[in-house]
Design an enzyme around this catalytic site. Structure first.
Site, PDB file in Angstrom:
ATOM      1  N   VAL A   1      -3.073   6.259  -4.720  1.00  0.00           N
ATOM      2  CA  VAL A   1      -3.353   4.978  -5.362  1.00  0.00           C
ATOM      3  C   VAL A   1      -2.080   4.132  -5.423  1.00  0.00           C
ATOM      4  CG1 VAL A   1      -4.206   3.923  -7.494  1.00  0.00           C
ATOM      5  CG2 VAL A   1      -5.087   6.157  -6.777  1.00  0.00           C
TER       6      VAL A   1
ATOM      7  N   SER B   1       0.844  -1.194   0.000  1.00  0.00           N
ATOM      8  CA  SER B   1       0.000   0.000   0.000  1.00  0.00           C
ATOM      9  C   SER B   1       0.875   1.239   0.000  1.00  0.00           C
ATOM     10  CB  SER B   1      -0.912  -0.035   1.236  1.00  0.00           C
ATOM     11  OG  SER B   1      -1.886   0.969   1.178  1.00  0.00           O
ATOM     12  N   ASN B   2       0.275   2.397   0.153  1.00  0.00           N
ATOM     13  CA  ASN B   2       0.991   3.667   0.227  1.00  0.00           C
ATOM     14  C   ASN B   2       0.779   4.290   1.591  1.00  0.00           C
ATOM     15  OD1 ASN B   2       1.939   3.732  -2.376  1.00  0.00           O
ATOM     16  ND2 ASN B   2       0.192   4.864  -3.170  1.00  0.00           N
ATOM     17  N   ARG B   3       1.720   5.116   2.003  1.00  0.00           N
ATOM     18  CA  ARG B   3       1.519   5.870   3.243  1.00  0.00           C
ATOM     19  C   ARG B   3       0.551   6.997   2.952  1.00  0.00           C
ATOM     20  NH1 ARG B   3       6.944   8.085   5.414  1.00  0.00           N
ATOM     21  NH2 ARG B   3       5.612   9.711   6.278  1.00  0.00           N
TER      22      ARG B   3
END
Ligand code: C5P
Length: 211
Positions: free
Chosen positions: A99, A31-33
């Site tokens: 995203v 995922s992304n921060r």
């Protein structure tokens, strides 16, 4: 090129927020921060300004204005499908979500056993905002965000053109997960408006005013 006529209130705003998650197996993901704070601030500012807001949210733990119509998603593909389905009924898309750019090509249904190493093959996910910009009607506007290294505004300019957006909001990496933002708003017609650092809710109100 003639610019579209100014919008009349209330607008129908489609706002994405938070990260997306791409599963590796039954328990792990990449995922992304992203806290979703900027998206949540935009949702609140849109509602306070009297607009109708649909919020498409990746997994976020922050509160989101209950007046928004809320659609929860997890993966980039789910967010892509929700945005493309909802876009026709809205005037403006604001793509504040962080995203995930890649997803594992294979997802294990069970929990993978821990080994000495694990090699993942990743493939690019859908570019949601570029797909929306390609599908939009002339009366709709698309706003994206560009989180870059300090001073890399050229990358934001390139993304504005490549993704064919109406507006891109350039902000430095330290904005990530933070309560404040220092941004420059870039328009497709070449105008660039720098903003001094301010709390995200204040910046969100300014962005909504610009619409
Ligand atoms: O990650 P990137 O800097 O390219 O993001 C720029 C804009 O594109 C953001 O508004 C982000 O929400 C959007 N984006 C997207 N789909 C992706 C990657 C980014 O819509 N796969």
């Amino acid at each position: 090129m003639t610019s579209p006529a100014p919008f009349r209130k209330p607008l129908r705003l489609l706002i994405t927020a938070g990260p997306t998650r791409e599963p590796i197996d039954a328990v792990r993901f990449i995922s992304n921060r992203s806290s979703g704070q900027m998206g949540s601030a935009l949702i609140s500012a849109g509602i306070e300004a009297g607009h109708k807001v649909t919020a498409i949210l990746g997994p976020v733990s922050i509160p989101v204005a209950p007046e928004a119509r809320r659609i929860d998603v997890e993966t980039t593909r789910q967010m892509y499908e929700a945005v493309m389905r909802e876009l026709p009924g809205h005037d403006v898309l604001i793509m504040a979500a962080a995203v995930a750019d890649y997803r594992p090509t294979k997802v294990a249904t069970d929990k993978l056993a821990r080994e000495k190493s694990l090699t993942l093959e990743l493939e690019a996910t859908e570019d949601i905002v570029a797909s929306a910009a390609a599908a939009k009607r002339p009366d709709q506007r698309i706003v994206g965000f560009s989180l870059e290294q300090e001073g890399s505004i050229d990358r934001a300019r390139a993304k504005l053109q490549r993704k064919k957006l109406d507006i891109i909001i350039f902000n430095p990496l330290r904005t990530m997960d933070a309560g404040s933002i220092q941004a420059t708003i870039l328009y497709a017609d070449g105008r660039e408006i720098p903003f001094p650092e301010c709390p995200k809710p204040e910046f969100a109100r300014r962005v909504i005013d610009l619409l």
